[in-house]
Design a protein around this motif. Structure first.
Motif, short mmCIF file in Angstrom:
data_model
loop_
_atom_site.label_atom_id
_atom_site.label_comp_id
_atom_site.label_asym_id
_atom_site.label_seq_id
_atom_site.Cartn_x
_atom_site.Cartn_y
_atom_site.Cartn_z
N GLU A 215 -2.61 41.35 -8.54
CA GLU A 215 -3.11 42.68 -8.90
C GLU A 215 -2.06 43.55 -9.55
OE1 GLU A 215 -4.84 44.28 -5.36
OE2 GLU A 215 -6.64 43.02 -5.54
N ASN A 216 -0.79 43.33 -9.17
CA ASN A 216 0.25 44.22 -9.68
C ASN A 216 1.13 43.55 -10.73
OD1 ASN A 216 -0.08 46.61 -7.71
ND2 ASN A 216 -0.03 44.80 -6.40
N GLN A 217 0.72 42.37 -11.19
CA GLN A 217 1.51 41.59 -12.15
C GLN A 217 2.98 41.53 -11.73
OE1 GLN A 217 -0.24 44.45 -14.16
NE2 GLN A 217 -1.96 43.22 -13.43
N LEU A 218 3.20 41.22 -10.47
CA LEU A 218 4.59 41.14 -9.99
C LEU A 218 5.24 39.91 -10.60
CD1 LEU A 218 4.01 41.94 -6.19
CD2 LEU A 218 4.59 43.52 -8.04
N ASN A 219 6.53 40.03 -10.94
CA ASN A 219 7.23 38.84 -11.42
C ASN A 219 8.48 38.53 -10.59
OD1 ASN A 219 8.93 40.81 -12.34
ND2 ASN A 219 8.23 40.66 -14.47
N ARG A 220 8.71 39.30 -9.54
CA ARG A 220 9.75 38.98 -8.56
C ARG A 220 9.19 39.35 -7.19
NH1 ARG A 220 11.43 38.31 -13.03
NH2 ARG A 220 13.55 38.56 -13.88
N VAL A 221 9.55 38.61 -6.18
CA VAL A 221 9.11 38.97 -4.83
C VAL A 221 10.32 38.98 -3.89
CG1 VAL A 221 7.77 38.22 -2.81
CG2 VAL A 221 6.74 38.14 -5.10
N VAL B 8 0.83 -1.21 0.00
CA VAL B 8 0.00 0.00 0.00
C VAL B 8 0.87 1.26 0.00
CG1 VAL B 8 -2.12 -0.94 0.95
CG2 VAL B 8 -0.31 -0.25 2.52
N ARG B 9 2.12 1.08 -0.36
CA ARG B 9 3.04 2.23 -0.43
C ARG B 9 2.47 3.27 -1.40
NH1 ARG B 9 8.58 1.83 0.28
NH2 ARG B 9 8.62 -0.40 -0.13
N GLY B 10 2.52 4.51 -0.99
CA GLY B 10 2.10 5.59 -1.90
C GLY B 10 0.60 5.81 -1.99
N THR B 11 -0.20 5.02 -1.23
CA THR B 11 -1.66 5.17 -1.38
C THR B 11 -2.20 6.36 -0.60
OG1 THR B 11 -1.92 3.57 0.42
CG2 THR B 11 -2.14 2.73 -1.83
N LEU B 12 -1.49 6.79 0.43
CA LEU B 12 -2.03 7.89 1.25
C LEU B 12 -1.18 9.15 1.22
CD1 LEU B 12 -3.34 6.01 4.42
CD2 LEU B 12 -4.66 6.98 2.55
N THR B 13 -0.07 9.07 0.52
CA THR B 13 0.78 10.26 0.49
C THR B 13 0.12 11.34 -0.36
OG1 THR B 13 1.99 9.11 -1.22
CG2 THR B 13 3.01 9.20 0.95
N LYS B 14 0.42 12.56 0.03
CA LYS B 14 -0.20 13.68 -0.68
C LYS B 14 0.78 14.25 -1.69
CE LYS B 14 -2.80 14.93 3.40
NZ LYS B 14 -2.82 15.79 4.57
N LYS B 15 0.20 14.82 -2.72
CA LYS B 15 1.03 15.49 -3.71
C LYS B 15 0.36 16.82 -4.00
CE LYS B 15 3.29 14.51 -7.88
NZ LYS B 15 3.18 13.89 -9.17
N LYS B 16 1.13 17.81 -4.11
CA LYS B 16 0.51 19.12 -4.28
C LYS B 16 0.39 19.48 -5.76
CE LYS B 16 0.33 23.40 -1.88
NZ LYS B 16 0.87 24.23 -0.83
N ASP B 17 -0.77 20.01 -6.14
CA ASP B 17 -0.95 20.46 -7.52
C ASP B 17 -0.80 21.97 -7.57
OD1 ASP B 17 -1.39 18.01 -8.72
OD2 ASP B 17 -3.45 17.97 -7.96
N TYR B 18 0.01 22.40 -8.49
CA TYR B 18 0.23 23.85 -8.63
C TYR B 18 -0.34 24.33 -9.96
CZ TYR B 18 3.65 23.25 -4.89
OH TYR B 18 4.26 22.98 -3.72
N PRO B 19 -0.68 25.60 -10.04
CA PRO B 19 -1.09 26.14 -11.35
C PRO B 19 0.12 26.17 -12.28
CG PRO B 19 -0.91 27.91 -9.73
CD PRO B 19 -0.73 26.62 -8.99
N ALA B 20 -0.17 26.25 -13.57
CA ALA B 20 0.93 26.31 -14.53
C ALA B 20 1.77 27.55 -14.27
CB ALA B 20 0.35 26.37 -15.95
N GLU B 21 3.05 27.43 -14.58
CA GLU B 21 3.94 28.57 -14.33
C GLU B 21 3.75 29.67 -15.36
OE1 GLU B 21 7.70 26.63 -12.01
OE2 GLU B 21 8.12 27.82 -13.80
N ILE B 22 3.79 30.89 -14.86
CA ILE B 22 3.70 32.06 -15.76
C ILE B 22 5.05 32.24 -16.42
CG2 ILE B 22 3.34 34.57 -15.83
CD1 ILE B 22 1.74 34.13 -13.12
N ASP B 23 5.05 32.46 -17.69
CA ASP B 23 6.31 32.68 -18.38
C ASP B 23 6.71 34.14 -18.21
OD1 ASP B 23 8.51 32.64 -19.91
OD2 ASP B 23 7.45 32.36 -21.83
N VAL B 24 7.80 34.38 -17.50
CA VAL B 24 8.21 35.77 -17.25
C VAL B 24 9.34 36.19 -18.20
CG1 VAL B 24 7.49 35.69 -14.84
CG2 VAL B 24 9.86 35.13 -15.45
N LYS B 25 9.65 35.34 -19.09
CA LYS B 25 10.76 35.61 -20.01
C LYS B 25 10.51 36.93 -20.75
CE LYS B 25 13.63 32.47 -22.65
NZ LYS B 25 13.53 31.27 -23.47
N GLY B 26 11.53 37.76 -20.79
CA GLY B 26 11.42 39.01 -21.54
C GLY B 26 10.67 40.10 -20.80
#
Lengths: 283, 1480
Positions: B975-981, B898-916
């Motif tokens: 709100e401020n379209q920040l791309n660095r924090v 039963v390995r891996g049946t109860l472990t959690k995995k986090k889902d993240y939103p797709a990454e914003i492309d900040v290139k340029g």
């Protein structure tokens, strides 16, 4: 009134007369009636126990057999006697065949220090204190046999007994914590190895002085004799003037209870306590 | 069997529990980590350094704390205990009790401010009682979870005794720290007349005070007076919104005033009707002003009036204004607090004479200033406070002789003791056992009083002995004035016809809970209900009535929640007995002669110094005092004193117990004086003293005088190896020798002048490299070792130095003075662990440790429940950690499907492309409560941030790490379209991952985050220079912003793994590892160089515990051979190994044929061997053999042994010598084992063991004892006086110096057995192939001696068995299991994630010089042949991003991502002054 049998032992009829007097007088004040055992004899402490095992037990058993005739407890002021009695008591339970007197081991043997430090008697003392011993710094010296051997005395706190300290506190004195309270003074070697006695007793006096005690309190006539009488010779050896009064705890009870004869008992010591007590306003 | 659950509970959050949790979580199980204390970390968190590497314990532990604490699949349940475990292996249901912390973990940010507000000091157990902490606390600064806890116990008896329920402990504690205003506010919550009651209360609380057990109770009442007298300003009293319903109160005594005050605070308009011309009722008319000054009373009434209470004096309720009238006038409720002002009669002849003035009347007149004639002699009759007041007042009014006549004796007198004493001092006479029978009158004037003598009879209903008249004992007391003061009753004539029921005693009948009378809307309290009683009762009644009236007017249930809760009173505990005695402070008083002349206040009150001293005497027996200062201070609003315990249920498949140990209580060793002598401390106390975070900030000071000690002694075996069995434990605690040596060495490092001495029986340095450490301590640090057991420690009375008597090596008794003595206390099974075992039905062994079997050391008596660490037996940290991993192997193999049946995995939103994108930086500056904001001008830093280039948004936060701020950050990003924090707050070590998580949740790559620490580096280190600290904060922020502009998103790629293992070595460790790996579901290859499996186990025939090792061997071999997952290669060797974690490729060579094997992990278990002795005639005389040979003889050729009369064993042959400095660990127990075996068969065979130190560590000590009891002789020798073995007349002759006898003795054995050293094989070639290091002795060297005992620094390669160091069968089994658990954890996910912050080689620049490959500590960079020649490349899966390659590359061809030259340069340039930069 409480009644109790009393076995003074040879010391109290000899060198430790002031211990005997103070016990009797203090008991009177506390409504305790002492019944001295009739026809008591030596307990065997000084030599019998190391020369003849049978005699050692029988000497004690003879006295205990006398005490057993009444159902009173037996008050024993001398630690050496107490130790012998407790040994005989143990023997009577473990090897009754070795006892040649009609002693069955049924006498509650009460060492005087334990007796006066115990609940009801202590309460009575507390009620009757007239002159608290304020400002008197003491070191409590139990010596070795008061508490040891634990298998004989049944005392749990044999490495660091406290009951005399509590009594002194109750009387208004200040007991100083002291590491040497249950060390041996060497009394049993007093005839044979005085060099050891001097070393042991000298250490006790030095440490009591270092603790800045005004006096040393004991409940053993042997320790008392040793520590009270040797101060001059020991002082000369180490170049120190000890001049440290050695008092019986019963004398201090009497003093705090305002007994009129306190000065009389206290006048018997070789190292004079009167001046010290006067300077503290206690006499 | 029911379905299995893929979760595991770990009990105990010390290093074992943390390691087990991490391994489990990494292996694919969800973990509940249950810890009883408020934080994980265990004893290791308390230690200063660790042996033998001298690593800082906290430094190596704290990353583990953070890792476990933050792990997505580890739920830590701290301050919790396991209540129940039900079910069966694979499917347990667990019940856990979560104790209330009184702090909301979601709100607490761990800012650390609250202890400053808390006035309650409590012994700091983390610092082993050397200093105090507060009732609100965090065990230590690095604690996880980083939140506070309030320690509450049973309530202090004072507050529970007070009728008004005043929080006494609270105000006393606040007084002790000088917070008088806060103290007064607290009192005011239950008592609106603090100055009044602070003077006149008979303080029943003090009778209950626990301090009385120690010396005297706290002067609670007088402290109340003190705070009331201190605060002259108005108190900030919270008033609720104004309400309309009018309330009338009859009587302005304590009850009426209190009811009025609390009704007014609730917003009601209150009118008090007072019949007398003055306000205060009995407080004014009954109590003389020398006890209660009038202006003080007026002052406190004025405060109540100021709340909006109207008081109408000369306004009696009666025929002119009835109760009905009040209701008619619109009053909606009425409170009757009319008191008891009517005197009781003596009922004796002559009482009507005007010279007989009842006490209350007398006092009323006197107090109202009316003229009262008193004669020369006054007789007061009665024994209560009114009698005292009347007597003392008459004295002040001119009477010459005043007597008090009382019919019982002094001890029955109801008046306060102090009152009686003061009256006596003023010259009042007392006549006890006296009862008046007749007042004698002549010419209309009183002349005397006829009295009867009494005696005391049986106790009456009140419990006091009843006075019985003695017939014919009449006598006369001559007097001119008689004041009877024998009691009062209420005057209730005004209630006639008002439908108010009264009692037969003439008081008002009320409901005892609500104080409601028989008439609706009318309530009553105080003396009018209770009869004459103390003022604080009246206050209590007034408060209760106010509550009832409020509920009544709001139409609520009057009864709800008012039943008296059954709260236990805190009792006097033994720990308080250690407190120094300190007498109660006494108030100064006007001398008796002076005070009897006037009405000035007798008592002068405490000075501030006195008050503080008195308040600090409080034992704080209730722990938290609920003074609520923390609530007021906590800006995060995290404190919740109403929190309740919770019961939590969850399911797990298996349980691992790691509850740890308790230190042996050295207080039980009376002769050593621990607890009596301040300079005798325990070793764990010494650890705290050495620790930089400890009680003395890392200064080596002794407790008595906080001075640096020079001569320090350690006494070993404090509570261990104690054969009396009374005070100590029989077993060896295994770790004390080494920690004592380490402490001595570290002490020496702290202060070079320290002269450490260690008193010991045997030095047990049986671990890896321990003996080398021991030798260094002796030779390099000058630590003195004395082999002597100390019997007692005495204290010098003046210096508090300590005298130790010991026997020296010549057998002489010596005495030596030390300044500090450390008792090396042993380990005992913890109390909590024993309770836990009971709940779980686990068997314990004779010593109370968890019972396990020699060949299954982690399995408890309950299937599915495993144990590890010190609860299994005393052991050091590496063994504990190895056991933790091994226990994981057990749990994990049970739950493999039963390995891996109860472990959690986090889902993240797709990454914003900040290139340029141009940098749009958001800056968040933290106040951290006042932690930063109290020093650094956060507003100024914030304003400054706005001026920096690229900054698009700036915000300041009270706590940037709090949950709500995370939401604010997310919103700001969006709100401020920040791309660095950028966050300017505290330590990135603890907080950076959390902020990275926050921005990742908004779709920003986590590497677009930068943090700067303006707490540690600004507000903390420059706390007294706010201006400079602010400037520095700006500079640090400028640097962070400069770097952040250049931040690039980075990827964390995943690499697939091969789920197979390679095991090198087919001995017990290797076979065990193969079997365990197979149980985990992994295939493996087992490579053994010999033709047969089994290794050293083939030569072991019995174990010290008496188990059959040959049976173990046969069973293990057959299991291995039968297991389809295990591929066995015998007569084989590993020819080559390539690749990295998850993707190794090996070539296994068998009989010249090579086979390729691909695998993800490697376990090295190549073992070690017994060396061939080169001394003691070995090889020259057949009567000289090794222990291994002896064992074979015993088992197979017993008759040869039977013929021996005398067998001598020589220990340490080839071990612990300058050439081979370490101990071989197992030889002592092997010698004892073989000795016992021989004795078992031939009790008459004489056996002598010549030893240097007997090292039967841990629970094996009992076999050493057995050996001595069986008559085996032990003779100790020193390295420089080795035994001398010769042949004499064909016989063996052995000379050895016996240290006890001080003489050389000659033995003539017919068999000499040598305990020859255990040595490693030639491991160099293999080590090189694996790219792993060896120790100087040639054993394999693990990644970290303390915390990574079975890992190598190179990922994917693990270590087990004697290849690591000599060890027992049990230890080899543990280690093999541990290696499997670690190996499984590393590849269980099916992939390994590659760090983003790793190096990358620009191959166009690289010249292939190979310097980086040479220097890389992790074998993570290598030179490969490419089309363009030799070029370096990073092995991404192995790289740790340390930067050595980058720093050393002469071509600057290597970059470490996130720490590129460009980024770091920008940061440094930002630090330069702007002008300088321009100039450059």
């Amino acid at each position: 009134m409480k009644e109790i049998s009393y076995y003074p032992g040879c010391s109290l009829h000899g060198t430790a007369g002031e211990y005997d007097d103070s016990i009797r007088d203090v008991s009177n004040l506390l409504d305790i009636q002492l019944h001295e055992l009739e026809d008591w004899t030596c307990c065997g402490a000084s030599s019998a126990h190391c020369t003849d095992e049978e005699l050692a037990i029988d000497l004690a058993a003879r006295n205990l057999a006398i005490a057993e005739k009444s159902d009173r407890e037996l008050l024993v002021p001398c630690v050496a006697c107490y130790s012998r009695f407790k040994c005989a008591e143990k023997e009577s339970k473990e090897h009754p065949e070795k006892i040649h007197f009609s002693y069955r081991g049924n006498v509650p043997i009460r060492y005087a220090l334990d007796f006066f430090c115990e609940g009801p008697v202590l309460e009575e003392i507390k009620k009757k204190i007239r002159k608290p011993l304020s400002g008197l710094k003491v070191v409590c010296y139990y010596g070795c046999l008061t508490v040891r051997p634990p298998k004989v005395t049944g005392i749990k706190e044999y490495e660091n007994p406290q009951h005399m300290d509590h009594l002194m506190e109750l009387l208004g004195a200040e007991p100083i914590p002291w590491s040497y309270k249950a060390d041996c003074c060497g009394a049993s070697l007093v005839m044979t190895r005085t060099d050891i006695v001097r070393r042991l007793s000298g250490k006790l006096l030095s440490m009591a002085k270092e603790a800045e005690a005004d006096c040393l309190v004991t409940g053993c006539p042997m320790c008392h004799a040793n520590l009270d009488t040797r101060q001059e010779e020991l002082g000369k050896e180490v170049g120190e003037n000890f001049n440290l009064p050695v008092l019986y705890f019963t004398e201090l009870i009497g003093l705090a209870l305002g007994h009129k004869d306190a000065k009389k008992w206290l006048g018997h010591h070789i190292t004079d306590p009167i001046k010290m007590l006067n300077s503290k306003g206690l006499m | 069997m029911a379905d299995k659950v893929g979760a595991v509970m770990v009990v105990g959050g010390g290093i074992a529990g943390i390691q087990a949790s991490l391994d489990l979580a990494e292996s694919g199980y969800y973990v509940y980590l249950v810890e009883a204390s408020p934080a994980i970390g265990g004893v290791m968190a308390q230690l200063d350094k660790t042996f033998p590497t001298n690593d800082c314990s906290m430094c190596i532990l704290s990353p583990k704390l953070v890792e476990a604490g933050r792990h997505l699949n580890i739920q830590t349940l701290t301050y919790s205990e396991v209540m129940k475990v039900e079910g069966q292996p694979g499917d347990f249901e667990i019940t856990v009790r979560k104790k209330p912390r009184y702090i909301d973990p979601l709100k607490c940010t761990g800012c650390g401010e609250c202890p400053q507000a808390c006035p309650v000091p409590i012994k700091n157990l983390f610092d082993e009682g050397l200093v105090d902490r507060k009732a609100i606390y965090r065990p230590y600064a690095q604690a996880f979870p980083n939140i506070f806890t309030i320690e509450k116990g049973e309530r202090a008896p004072c507050g529970l005794t007070c009728p008004a329920g005043i929080n006494i402990q609270g105000y006393v504690a606040l007084t002790g720290v000088g917070k008088y205003k806060e103290a007064l506010s607290l009192i005011w919550e239950d008592l609106p007349l603090p100055g009044v009651l602070g003077r006149i209360c008979p303080h029943p609380c003090e009778k209950e005070c626990n301090r009385k057990e120690l010396d005297e109770p706290i002067a609670i009442c007088e402290l109340k007076r003190f705070v009331a007298d201190q605060i002259k300003t108005e108190l900030p009293i919270q008033k609720e919104e104004a309400k309309e319903e009018k309330v009338a109160i009859v009587g302005s005594g304590p009850a009426g005033l209190t009811a009025g005050a609390y009704l007014a605070t609730k917003g009601y308009p209150v009118t008090i009707f007072e019949a007398l011309p003055v306000m205060g009722g009995m407080l004014y008319t009954g109590i003389p002003s020398y006890r209660l000054p009038r202006d003080l009373l007026a002052e406190e009434i004025k405060t109540i009036q100021s709340l909006g209470v109207e008081i109408k004096t000369n306004f009696p309720i009666g025929p002119h204004l009835t109760l009905d009238d009040l209701f008619r006038q619109g009053y909606r409720a009425v409170f009757l607090g009319v008191g008891a002002h009517q005197d009781q009669k003596l009922n004796i002849p002559g009482e009507e004479n005007p010279n007989v003035i009842p006490g209350v009347v007398f006092l009323r007149k006197a107090n109202l200033g009316e003229k009262v004639e008193v004669g020369r002699r006054v007789a007061v009759i009665g024994g209560g406070n009114v009698a005292m007041d009347a007597a003392r007042t008459s004295l002040r009014m001119g009477a010459q002789e005043v007597s008090i006549l009382y019919r019982r004796s002094l001890s029955e007198m109801p008046a306060n003791e102090e009152e009686i004493k003061e009256a006596e001092e003023e010259g009042i006479q007392f006549q006890f056992l006296t009862a008046p029978t007749e007042i004698m009158i002549k010419d209309g004037k009183v002349t005397s009083l006829r009295c009867l003598r009494m005696e005391l009879g049986e106790p009456d209903a009140s419990g006091r002995r009843r006075p019985v008249p003695i017939q014919g004992s009449d006598f006369f007391v001559e007097t001119e004035t008689i004041i009877p003061a024998i009691g009062q009753t209420p005057d209730l004539s005004f209630l006639q016809g008002m439908m108010i029921e009264t009692t037969p005693q003439g008081t008002i009948n009320v409901d005892p809970t609500t104080l409601q009378t028989s008439r609706e809307g009318v309530f009553a309290g105080g003396d009018a209900v209770s009869g004459p009683w103390i003022a604080i009762e009246a206050v209590a009644a007034g408060k209760e009535a106010a509550l009832s009236i409020d509920r009544y007017l709001r139409g609520k249930d009057l009864y709800e929640g008012r039943e008296k809760p059954n709260i236990q009173k805190a009792r006097f505990e033994e720990i308080y007995a250690d407190q120094p005695k300190s007498p109660r402070e006494r108030m100064e008083m006007i001398p008796a002669e002076e005070r009897r002349k006037n009405f000035s206040e007798v008592k002068k009150g405490f000075s501030e110094e006195q008050a503080k001293k008195e308040a600090q005497r409080c034992l704080n027996c209730g722990l938290c005092s609920e003074c609520l200062q923390c609530v007021a201070l906590c800006k995060a609003g995290a404190v919740n004193h109403q929190m309740k315990e919770e019961m939590i249920k969850f399911k797990v498949g298996s349980v691992i117990l790691s509850p740890g140990f308790d230190e042996y209580d050295p207080g039980r060793l009376i002769p050593y004086g621990y607890g009596r002598f301040p300079n005798v401390i325990s070793s764990i106390q010494f650890e705290r003293i050495l620790s930089a975070s400890g009680p003395f900030q890392g200064n080596l000071l002794r407790p008595s005088d906080r001075k640096a000690p020079k001569k320090v002694a350690w006494i070993q075996c404090a509570g261990s190896r104690d054969m009396t069995g009374n005070d100590g434990n029989e077993y060896c605690s295994s770790v004390c020798c080494m920690y004592a040596i380490k402490e001595a060495v570290i002490a020496k490092e702290h202060h070079h002048e320290v002269e450490p001495t260690i008193f010991y029986m045997d030095i047990r340095a049986h671990g890896k490299d321990f003996d080398a450490y021991y030798e260094r301590a002796k030779q390099e640090y000058g630590v003195r070792f004395i082999r002597s057991m100390v019997s007692r420690v005495a204290e010098r009375p003046k210096t508090k130095n300590l005298m130790i008597a010991y026997v020296d090596s010549e057998g002489k008794v010596k005495e030596e003075e030390f300044e500090l003595v450390v008792l090396s206390v042993g380990l005992t099974p913890s109390k909590g662990a024993k309770e836990l075992a009971q709940k779980l039905g686990l068997e314990l062994n004779t010593y109370g440790f968890c019972k396990t079997e020699e060949f299954s050391p982690l399995q408890t008596s309950q299937p599915g429940i495993y144990v590890c660490g010190a609860f299994q037996g005393p052991k050091d940290i590496p063994e504990t950690v190895a056991q933790a991993s091994a226990a994981v192997a057990g749990a994990s193999s049970l739950l493999a499907d039963v390995r891996g049946t109860l472990t959690k995995k986090k889902d993240y939103p797709a990454e914003i492309d900040v290139k340029g994108q141009e940098p749009r930086i958001g800056v968040f500056v933290c106040h951290c409560g006042i932690n930063i904001g109290g020093v650094v001008n956060v507003q100024e830093v914030k304003d400054y941030a706005k001026t920096l280039e690229g900054v698009a948004f700036v915000e300041e936060n009270l706590y940037t790490c709090s949950q709500d701020t995370q939401e604010k950050i997310k919103k700001a990003v969006q709100e401020n379209q920040l791309n660095r924090v950028v966050v300017a707050s505290c330590s990135p070590r603890t907080h950076e991952p959390m902020f990275q998580e926050t921005i990742r949740e908004m779709g920003l790559n986590k590497y677009l985050f930068e943090m700067t620490n303006i707490r540690d580096q600004c507000s903390w280190v420059h706390m007294h220079q706010p201006k400079e600290a602010t400037e520095k904060a700006k500079e640090l922020l400028r640097m962070a912003v400069a770097k952040s502009k250049l931040l690039q998103p980075l990827k964390e790629p995943l690499v697939e793994v091969i789920k197979k293992g390679l095991i090198i070595g087919g001995g017990l460790a290797g076979m065990r590892a193969a079997l365990e790996l197979a149980r985990q579901g992994l295939d493996c290859a087992l490579v053994e160089k010999e033709a047969e499996l089994g290794g050293n186990l083939r030569h072991i025939y019995h174990t010290i515990e008496g188990n059959d090792s040959q049976a173990l061997l046969q069973k293990t071999i057959s299991e291995v051979l039968e297991n389809p997952r295990i591929q066995v290669f015998t007569k084989a060797e590993l020819k080559n190994l390539g690749g990295y974690v998850g993707n190794f490729k090996s070539i296994i060579s068998t009989n010249g044929s090579d086979k390729e094997f691909e695998h993800g992990v490697v376990i090295v278990a190549v073992g070690a061997k017994e060396s061939t002795p080169t001394e003691y005639l070995y090889g020259q005389d057949g009567r000289v053999i090794t222990q291994k040979e002896l064992e074979e003889k015993i088992a197979l050729r017993g008759e040869e042994i039977n013929r021996c009369r005398h067998i001598v064993m020589i220990q340490c042959v080839g071990s612990r010598t300058p050439e081979r400095p370490n101990c071989s660990r197992i030889c002592c127990s092997v010698a004892v084992k073989n000795g016992l075996k021989i004795k078992e068969k031939n009790p008459d065979t004489k056996i002598t063991i010549l030893y240097r130190d007997i090292r039967t560590y841990g629970l094996m000590e009992r076999y050493y004892t057995q050996a001595r009891n069986k008559g085996i002789e032990f003779i100790q020798y020193e390295l420089d006086a080795k035994p001398d073995l010769n042949l004499k007349e064909g016989g063996l002759q052995l000379k050895v110096k016996d240290k006890i006898l001080g003489e050389e003795i000659i033995l003539q054995p017919d068999l000499v057995v040598l305990a020859s050293a255990i040595v490693p094989y030639e491991n160099e070639a293999l080590a090189k192939m694996l790219k792993v290091p060896l120790t100087a002795d040639g054993f394999f060297l693990e990644a970290h001696m303390k915390l990574r005992p079975v890992d190598f620094a190179t990922d994917g390669i693990f270590l087990a068995g004697m290849a690591h160091f000599p060890k027992s069968i049990t230890e080899s089994i543990s280690q093999a299991d541990a290696a499997v658990a670690r190996a499984t954890a590393s590849i269980a996910k099916g992939y390994v994630s590659v760090l983003a912050t790793i190096s990358e080689v620009d191959q166009t620049r690289c010249v292939g010089c190979g310097l980086c490959e040479l220097l890389c500590p992790f074998s993570a960079i290598r030179v490969v042949e490419t089309e363009k020649g030799s070029k370096a490349e990073t092995i991404a899966a192995s790289c740790k991003g340390c930067g050595v390659c980058s720093a050393s590359c002469p071509q600057k061809a290597v970059t470490v991502h996130h720490f590129s030259d460009e980024q770091l340069t920008a940061q440094i340039e930002a630090l330069l002054p702007v002008e300088g930069k321009k100039a450059a």
